[in-house]
Design a protein around this motif. Structure first.
Motif, mmCIF file in Angstrom:
data_model
loop_
_atom_site.group_PDB
_atom_site.id
_atom_site.type_symbol
_atom_site.label_atom_id
_atom_site.label_comp_id
_atom_site.label_asym_id
_atom_site.label_seq_id
_atom_site.Cartn_x
_atom_site.Cartn_y
_atom_site.Cartn_z
ATOM 1 N N MET C 1 0.860 -1.188 0.000
ATOM 2 C CA MET C 1 0.000 0.000 0.000
ATOM 3 C C MET C 1 0.898 1.240 0.000
ATOM 4 S SD MET C 1 -2.934 0.770 2.815
ATOM 5 C CE MET C 1 -4.541 1.327 2.289
ATOM 6 N N TYR C 2 0.646 2.121 -0.967
ATOM 7 C CA TYR C 2 1.492 3.308 -1.066
ATOM 8 C C TYR C 2 0.753 4.498 -0.456
ATOM 9 C CZ TYR C 2 3.995 7.280 -2.876
ATOM 10 O OH TYR C 2 4.673 8.469 -2.964
ATOM 11 N N ASP C 10 -9.067 6.048 3.448
ATOM 12 C CA ASP C 10 -8.678 4.690 3.058
ATOM 13 C C ASP C 10 -7.496 4.166 3.862
ATOM 14 O OD1 ASP C 10 -10.660 4.451 0.980
ATOM 15 O OD2 ASP C 10 -9.509 5.998 -0.068
ATOM 16 N N LEU C 11 -6.903 5.029 4.687
ATOM 17 C CA LEU C 11 -5.778 4.599 5.522
ATOM 18 C C LEU C 11 -6.216 4.170 6.920
ATOM 19 C CD1 LEU C 11 -3.203 7.295 4.429
ATOM 20 C CD2 LEU C 11 -2.929 4.820 4.125
ATOM 21 N N GLU C 12 -7.410 4.532 7.279
ATOM 22 C CA GLU C 12 -7.860 4.261 8.650
ATOM 23 C C GLU C 12 -7.708 2.786 9.021
ATOM 24 O OE1 GLU C 12 -11.661 5.926 9.592
ATOM 25 O OE2 GLU C 12 -11.608 5.159 11.652
ATOM 26 N N ASP C 13 -8.159 1.896 8.138
ATOM 27 C CA ASP C 13 -8.065 0.478 8.451
ATOM 28 C C ASP C 13 -6.625 0.037 8.668
ATOM 29 O OD1 ASP C 13 -10.750 0.193 8.350
ATOM 30 O OD2 ASP C 13 -10.816 -0.858 6.421
ATOM 31 N N TYR C 14 -5.747 0.553 7.796
ATOM 32 C CA TYR C 14 -4.350 0.134 7.939
ATOM 33 C C TYR C 14 -3.816 0.484 9.323
ATOM 34 C CZ TYR C 14 0.484 -0.899 7.178
ATOM 35 O OH TYR C 14 1.730 -1.442 7.301
ATOM 36 N N LEU C 42 15.837 6.043 -6.879
ATOM 37 C CA LEU C 42 15.001 5.177 -7.704
ATOM 38 C C LEU C 42 15.036 3.735 -7.196
ATOM 39 C CD1 LEU C 42 15.817 6.440 -11.313
ATOM 40 C CD2 LEU C 42 13.713 6.816 -9.987
ATOM 41 N N ILE C 43 16.234 3.282 -6.852
ATOM 42 C CA ILE C 43 16.372 1.905 -6.367
ATOM 43 C C ILE C 43 15.638 1.721 -5.043
ATOM 44 C CG2 ILE C 43 18.045 0.228 -5.481
ATOM 45 C CD1 ILE C 43 20.033 1.257 -7.603
ATOM 46 N N ALA C 44 15.840 2.661 -4.131
ATOM 47 C CA ALA C 44 15.169 2.550 -2.825
ATOM 48 C C ALA C 44 13.659 2.507 -3.004
ATOM 49 C CB ALA C 44 15.567 3.728 -1.934
ATOM 50 N N GLU C 45 13.168 3.402 -3.838
ATOM 51 C CA GLU C 45 11.725 3.471 -4.059
ATOM 52 C C GLU C 45 11.195 2.176 -4.685
ATOM 53 O OE1 GLU C 45 10.190 7.381 -5.019
ATOM 54 O OE2 GLU C 45 9.165 6.504 -6.747
ATOM 55 N N ALA C 46 11.929 1.649 -5.639
ATOM 56 C CA ALA C 46 11.479 0.432 -6.312
ATOM 57 C C ALA C 46 11.363 -0.732 -5.331
ATOM 58 C CB ALA C 46 12.436 0.078 -7.448
ATOM 59 N N PHE C 47 12.355 -0.881 -4.481
ATOM 60 C CA PHE C 47 12.294 -1.989 -3.517
ATOM 61 C C PHE C 47 11.169 -1.789 -2.498
ATOM 62 C CE2 PHE C 47 16.704 -3.076 -4.799
ATOM 63 C CZ PHE C 47 16.508 -4.424 -5.028
ATOM 64 N N ALA C 48 11.059 -0.571 -1.999
ATOM 65 C CA ALA C 48 10.049 -0.329 -0.962
ATOM 66 C C ALA C 48 8.637 -0.516 -1.516
ATOM 67 C CB ALA C 48 10.223 1.081 -0.383
ATOM 68 N N ARG C 49 8.411 -0.012 -2.728
ATOM 69 C CA ARG C 49 7.087 -0.168 -3.332
ATOM 70 C C ARG C 49 6.778 -1.638 -3.629
ATOM 71 N NH1 ARG C 49 4.717 4.324 -6.104
ATOM 72 N NH2 ARG C 49 5.599 6.220 -5.184
ATOM 73 N N GLU C 50 7.797 -2.328 -4.113
ATOM 74 C CA GLU C 50 7.597 -3.745 -4.449
ATOM 75 C C GLU C 50 7.249 -4.554 -3.199
ATOM 76 O OE1 GLU C 50 7.662 -4.927 -7.468
ATOM 77 O OE2 GLU C 50 7.457 -7.064 -6.986
ATOM 78 N N ALA C 51 7.999 -4.324 -2.148
ATOM 79 C CA ALA C 51 7.722 -5.082 -0.917
ATOM 80 C C ALA C 51 6.356 -4.712 -0.361
ATOM 81 C CB ALA C 51 8.820 -4.820 0.124
ATOM 82 N N ALA C 52 5.997 -3.452 -0.472
ATOM 83 C CA ALA C 52 4.671 -3.023 -0.005
ATOM 84 C C ALA C 52 3.586 -3.693 -0.833
ATOM 85 C CB ALA C 52 4.551 -1.502 -0.077
ATOM 86 N N TYR C 57 2.043 -4.073 3.364
ATOM 87 C CA TYR C 57 2.485 -3.074 4.343
ATOM 88 C C TYR C 57 2.559 -1.705 3.672
ATOM 89 C CZ TYR C 57 3.396 -6.957 7.407
ATOM 90 O OH TYR C 57 3.229 -8.079 8.183
ATOM 91 N N LEU C 58 2.598 -0.709 4.494
ATOM 92 C CA LEU C 58 2.540 0.665 4.022
ATOM 93 C C LEU C 58 3.912 1.166 3.598
ATOM 94 C CD1 LEU C 58 0.386 2.983 3.929
ATOM 95 C CD2 LEU C 58 1.343 3.750 6.100
ATOM 96 N N CYS C 59 3.964 1.796 2.440
ATOM 97 C CA CYS C 59 5.188 2.447 1.975
ATOM 98 C C CYS C 59 4.933 3.945 1.886
ATOM 99 C CB CYS C 59 5.571 1.895 0.607
ATOM 100 S SG CYS C 59 6.975 2.735 -0.137
ATOM 101 N N THR C 60 5.827 4.739 2.423
ATOM 102 C CA THR C 60 5.669 6.199 2.382
ATOM 103 C C THR C 60 6.349 6.763 1.136
ATOM 104 O OG1 THR C 60 7.744 6.797 3.471
ATOM 105 C CG2 THR C 60 5.893 6.176 4.910
ATOM 106 N N PRO C 61 6.119 8.050 0.839
ATOM 107 C CA PRO C 61 6.916 8.705 -0.197
ATOM 108 C C PRO C 61 8.403 8.647 0.133
ATOM 109 C CG PRO C 61 4.973 10.015 0.275
ATOM 110 C CD PRO C 61 5.036 8.925 1.325
ATOM 111 N N THR C 62 9.212 8.954 -0.854
ATOM 112 C CA THR C 62 10.659 8.772 -0.770
ATOM 113 C C THR C 62 11.368 10.060 -0.360
ATOM 114 O OG1 THR C 62 10.487 7.133 -2.519
ATOM 115 C CG2 THR C 62 12.668 8.090 -2.161
ATOM 116 N N VAL C 63 12.404 9.890 0.443
ATOM 117 C CA VAL C 63 13.315 11.005 0.728
ATOM 118 C C VAL C 63 14.419 10.947 -0.311
ATOM 119 C CG1 VAL C 63 14.895 12.007 2.410
ATOM 120 C CG2 VAL C 63 12.758 10.930 3.174
#
Lengths: 257, 257, 257, 257, 257, 257
Positions: C1-2, C10-14, C42-52, C57-63
Motif C-alpha cells: 500500500m502506497y 482509506d488509511l484508517e483500516d491500515y 530510484l532503487i530505494a523506491e522500487a524496492f520499498a514499493r515492491e515489498a509493499a 504493508y505501508l510504503c511512504t513517499p521517498t526522501v
C-alpha cells in the motif's frame, strides 16, 4: 573506588548500595614557564581519587579538556567552547543517572569550568535528573592558603605549583620559578586595569601577563603542597559524607511557594 | 612528546617546526567480567604515547568518555550522545589549528567512535580547517589478528584482553577468562540473528550477549598482547610519517571537477 | 500500500490493524558517466514499493536527497549535512508514531545514509518512540552479488547499473559502460592508498576515481538486474514479515541488568 | 532538464552556462476523502517539471515531506518540525551554490511551507549565498481562480481537486466529491470563529472541519484543472525568464543606506 | 495589572485565581523620517497595558527587540534572527506556565514577529504546555482602518503615525509627514514589482522604498489615533474575555480522529 | 541619546561619528515583599539612560527578561534559559555591528546575567565582531556601598531598595521593609550552609530565604539611593569615556605569542 579499573561485575554492589559519584574535571592549558599544561586535570584527578580512596565512593575517569579560550595565545593550550563543554558534561552526567546515581561532585581544578558546571548542575536539577555540585580545592581552604602564601596567584601561582611539586615533582621546572614570578603578574589582587570603573575589561590571560601566570612562585614547596593537599582532600571527604547524608528529596528543587 | 607534561615554553619549538598531533580517544564502558571499564581509553593512550615517543610527534591528553550507549545496561558504562561527542571533538580539534596544527590522527580504540570521528574529520576538512583521520589499532594489523586468534572478538575478546594483560596486567581478572568466554558470545561472525535478511537488527550489546563480550578470552596472553602492540604501534609510527610527508594542499578537498 | 496514493479515509483500516511502515530513502548524486543522479532514490523506491505491493504493508513517499558530500565535486550532486539529515528523518519518523506506527524499515540505497540512519534508529529506540532499522538491498544478497559480478563496485558499479537497466533502462547510457569502467576504479577492494596503515585516508570519491565510479560496468545487464531485484525484494518481504512478527516489547531497549 | 535523469557528464554544460534551479516541494498530508495524501507534492513536481521542460532550466528532485503538523489528526499525514524543514532546505540549497547556482525558485504547493521557505531564502540571501524565492501556483493566477470557482477552498478544495483530476485522474475519488463538500467547510472566507477579535485562534485543520477540507469540490473538473495548470505553468515560465534576466548583484542585499 | 510594578506578595492572588497573561512584543526598527524606532514596541505596550487596566488581567514587561532584518539598511534598526527570537519567546512563555498560566495573548505590533509567534504558539500547544495566540491591533479593526485612511501603509504609514501622535505626540516629527509620504511608497497595494508572476520577490524594505515607509502620512492625526486606539483596545478586551471563558481542554490539540 | 526615541534620519550622524552603544539589561523577578519585579530592569535602564544623557553616547531599549530561574518559586518571576539568553543578546549585539558599532557596554543590573554576558562578550570578541563588556553599578562603587550599609544584601537588600526609592518611590512598599528584613536572610556573608566545605550547595533563592531577599532593608532611604546613583552613574560615564578612548585594535584579541 575508581570506576576505570573495575569490571562491571565488580561495580554491581556499588550501584546497588550507593548513589554518589565523583567526576574529576580540569583543563589542558598553559601554566607558565614552570608548570605542565596538564596541571589542572592532574590536580582534579588527584583529589577525586584520594577522596574516593578514603571514603569508598566512586570516582570516574577524568575530563581532561575544558573551557580555556582565555589561555589560547600560549602554545599548546587546548579548549572547547563553553556550550560544547556544558553539553558534554551534561550528557555524561545525565547518563550516570541511568545507573542510579543521584548526586555528583564535580571535582574541578579550573576556574574557567566553574560557571559552566554550575549551569549544567542547574539543568540537571531543574529537570530532576540528579543533584550535582562543583567543588574546587582552593575554595575549601581559603584561610590556609592566605596563611601559607603572600601572593597565591591564582593561575599558575605558588598554590598550584606547590601541589604539583607534591603530586609529581618531576613535572615542575624548579629552576624557572623566578622566571615565572618575574615574567608574570605578581599582585593580581591590586593590579590596575583589570577592572575599569567596575567592569572587568580583560578577556585573555595574555592581556595581563607576559608569561601567563600570577603570584609568587618562588614561595612554593612540595611540603606546602602536601599540607594543602591534605587539608583540601579532607574537606572533600567531608563534603562527600555531607552529600551522602542528605535525603534525596532535599536535593531536588523546592516546590513553588 | 606528551603535551600534558610540557610547559608552553617547551612547546614553542614543536609548533614552529611541526604541524601534526596525535589525539587519543577511547571510552569508559563494560568489557565483560574480566576487563576494566577503562580498557578502550587505556589502549588508545598507550598507542598514542608510544608512537609519540618513537617519532617525536605531539600527543595530547586522552578523551576518556565516548559514544557507548550500546553498553549502557552493564554497570558503570559511561557515555555521551553521538552529536555531543562530535561537537566536543570538533571543538577541541578546531582549536588545535589555532596553534598551527594542520593534520591530526585520532588514535581511537572504540568502535562506537569511528563514524562520529569520520564525520568530524569531514566537517573540519570541508571547512578547510585541517585534515584529521581516525585510526584503530586492530584495523592496521588484520592478518596478524586472524593468525593469532581463532575467535578474536571483537568487543572484550582475546584481542583486547591480551593488550591489557601486556599494558597493565593487574587490571585483568585472569581467573574469569573462562567465565568471560562461556557467558559471552563466542563466534560473533557466524552468529544468527545479528543480521536478519540483510538488516542489522540489534542496537545494544545486551541484545546478543549475557556478559557483554565476544570471542574466546582464554586464548589471550600478555605475550600475544606485546606482539600485537609492537606490530600496531609500528603501523601507527608509519602512518605518522606518511601523514607528515603529505603536502598540506593534498590533504584539503579537491576542487570541483 | 502506497501512502501517497491513498486518502485518509482509506488509511484508517491500515493504522487500526497494522503498525509497520517502509520508508524509502536514497540520494541524488553522481553515478558516473552512464547512470542518472537519481539512481539511489530510484532503487530505494522500487524496492520499498515492491515489498509493499507484495505484503500489503505501508510504503511512504521517498526522501530523495541524503548525505552525499563525498560526491560533491561532480556536477549536480545534491546533499545535506549529516546532522540535518538525521534531524529530518528523526522528525518524520517520530511523527509516524503519532498514527500508531511502532516499527519502521528504512529502505535505503545509499551508503552515506547508513550510519546516520542507525543513529536515528538509536535515538528513537532509546527514547522508546519506535523501532527503526536500516536495510540496504545489496547487504541482503551478498553471495549472489559475488556470484554474478567479478567487480561489483560498489558505487556506480555493475550492481547498480544492472538494477537501473532493469528498472528504467532508458536512464542508462549503455554506450558509456566502457568509459565508466576505464575512467573509474576497477578493483576497489585491492586498491592501494584507500587505507594507509589501517586508517581510511580518503574523504571524497574524487580522491580515488576520475569519473566517480567503481567496478566493471560492462558486466551489467538488465537480466542480472532482474535477478538481483527479485532476490533482494524477496529478502525485504521476509524482513517485513519477521519484523511484523516481533512482539513490540522485544523491540524496545532491554532493562538494566 | 530534470536533474534526476541526467548523468554528471550531461550536466556540465548546464552548470557552465546557467545558474538557475527549480526545486519542487510539497507535503504528504490529508486532502479529504477524495484526494491522495501526495496531492501537494504531485502538484509541485508537475509545475516544476513542466516549466523546466518548456524553458530548459534545471529541475531537481522533489522534497515530498514538509511542514504539516496542522493536519496530524487525519490518518497518514506526515510532517517534520518547521525548524528541521528549514535546516534541510537550507542545507540542500546552500550546496547547490557549490555548483554555481545563484538563483533558485522553490516551486511550492503547500501553504505550511511558505513562511519557512521565506525564512530560508532570507538566510541564504543575507549570507550572500544565493537568491531564492518561493512560488505557489495559485498565487500566480488569483483572478482566474476566482473566476472559475465560487468556493475554491483553499485546502483540498476544487482548485486542488481539478489539478489532480487533470494530472492523474485515477488518484481522485470522484464519487466522494459530495462527501468532501458536505463533510468539510464550504465557505472558509466567511467562517466565524477562525479569527476572534483579530486573532487567528485555531491551530489545526481538525479545529474547523470534520473531514479536513474546504470549498466546493463538486465544482471541480479535469478541464478546469488543465486550464489552471496551463495558466500557472505559463506564469512560472515567465518567472524563470524574469529571474534569469536579473543581474546577480541586484539579487543580493542592498548596502546600508 | 502590570506584573513589573508588583511584588511577589501582591501577585499571589492573581495566580491563584487567574491563568491568563498578556505579553507585549514589538520591534526596534526604522519607521521613516518621522516616527521613532520604538514605534512598534510602544504601540504593543500601550495596548497590552490598556487592556490589562480595563480587565484586570496580567500584563508582563515588553519584549522590545524582534525580527526586523528587513529594515537593517536604515540607521539604528535592531534585530535578532528569527530562530533566536522564537527560542527567547518560547522560553519565557514556557516558564509562565510554571506559575499556572495556561493561556497567553502575544500583543504584537510588528509584522515580522507574526509567523515566529504562530510557530512558538504551535510548539507550546503541541507540547500541551499552554495555549498562546498572536494579536495585532490593526488586524482587529480592518474596516475602520479602511474607512479612516485612503493609503494606510502598512509600515510607518498614517495608521502607525496616528497612534504615536495620540500615545506620545512629542515623538512624532510632524514637520516631516510630507517628506515621509513623498520619499516613501504611497500605494503599496498596487505597486508593481512587489510580486512577480505570483512570487514575492523582495526581502528588504529598502528594496521598495527610499525612506523605509509606506502610505500617506499626511493623513494622520492624533484624533484618528485615539479613535483607532479605542476601537482596537476594545477588541483586545473582548479577546481577553473570550479567551478567559474557554475551557482549558478546548484550547489543547484535539485527539487523533 | 536614546535610540528608541530617534528616527533613522536623526541617527545617521551618530553612526557616522561614534561607535559605542550602551545596552541596558535586567530581569523581571521577585525582589521580596517590598520591591517590584521590575527592579533590576528599571535600575539598568536608569543608569544607561543617565550615562547616555550625560555623555551623548547611544542607549538602546532595554532587555527586560533575563536569567532568573533561581527565583522561580516566587510568584511572577519570569526567565529564559541561559543559553537562550546568550543567543538573544549575541544576535542583537552582532547586528549592532552592522551599523558600525564596535564597542558595547552591557549595563546590567542582575547577577544572573553576569556570566552569560561575559560569555557572549567572548564569542563576539573571539570572532572579532566587536568588543562588549558587562558593567554592574554596585561593582563600580564597592567602598561606598560598604560605607553606607551594614547589611547591603545583595538581592533585594537596602542597596536596591534605596535605588528604587530614589528612582520611582511609588513602587516601593515602605511599610514592608521590616517584613522584608525579618522574613529574609539578614547576614548573607556569614550564613552557614551556603557553602559546604568549599562547594556552593544551593541553587535557588528559596533554598536560603523565606521571602526571597537578603540584607537589612530598613536601612534604605531615597537619599542614599540618590547618593549611590550619582556615584555609580559617574563611574559609568567614566567607563564610557575610557572605552571610547581605546584604539579599536587594542580591543580585539591579541595575536598568538
Amino acid at each position: 573506588m575508581y570506576l576505570g579499573d573495575e569490571t562491571w561485575w565488580d561495580l554491581e554492589d556499588y550501584f546497588d548500595d550507593e548513589s554518589l559519584a565523583l567526576v574529576p574535571l580540569g583543563s589542558t592549558e598553559q601554566h607558565g614557564p614552570h608548570l605542565p599544561l596538564a596541571t589542572d586535570h592532574l590536580i582534579a584527578e588527584a583529589f577525586a581519587r584520594e577522596a574516593a580512596d578514603r571514603t569508598g565512593y566512586l570516582c570516574t575517569p577524568t575530563v581532561n579538556i575544558g573551557v580555556s579560550p582565555h589561555h589560547k595565545q600560549f602554545y599548546g593550550t587546548m579548549w572547547v567552547d563553553a556550550e560544547t563543554f556544558r553539553s558534554y558534561i551534561e550528557s555524561l552526567t545525565r547518563n550516570l543517572a541511568y545507573h542510579g546515581i543521584d548526586r555528583v561532585i564535580y571535582v574541578n581544578a579550573h576556574g574557567g569550568n566553574v560557571d559552566p558546571l554550575r549551569e549544567v548542575g542547574r539543568r540537571l536539577r531543574d529537570d530532576e535528573v540528579l543533584y550535582a555540585i562543583e567543588w574546587m580545592w582552593d575554595e575549601s581552604i581559603p584561610e590556609l592558603i592566605e596563611e601559607v602564601f603572600e601572593q597565591p596567584g591564582p593561575h599558575g601561582g605558588p598554590k598550584e605549583t606547590s601541589l604539583i611539586q607534591y603530586l609529581d615533582g618531576d613535572l615542575v621546572h624548579d629552576d624557572r620559578l623566578t622566571d615565572a614570578r618575574d615574567g608574570g603578574l605578581l599582585d593580581w589582587e591590586n593590579e590596575d586595569g583589570v577592572r575599569v570603573h567596575g567592569a572587568r575589561t580583560f578577556y585573555d590571560a595574555v592581556d595581563n601577563t607576559d608569561n601567563g601566570v600570577l603570584g609568587d612562585q618562588t614561595d612554593a614547596t612540595a611540603e606546602k603542597g602536601e599540607q594543602l593537599f591534605e587539608a583540601a582532600a579532607e574537606q572533600l571527604v567531608e563534603l562527600c559524607e555531607w552529600l551522602d547524608a542528605q535525603p534525596a528529596e532535599d536535593l531536588m528543587p523546592k516546590d513553588h511557594r
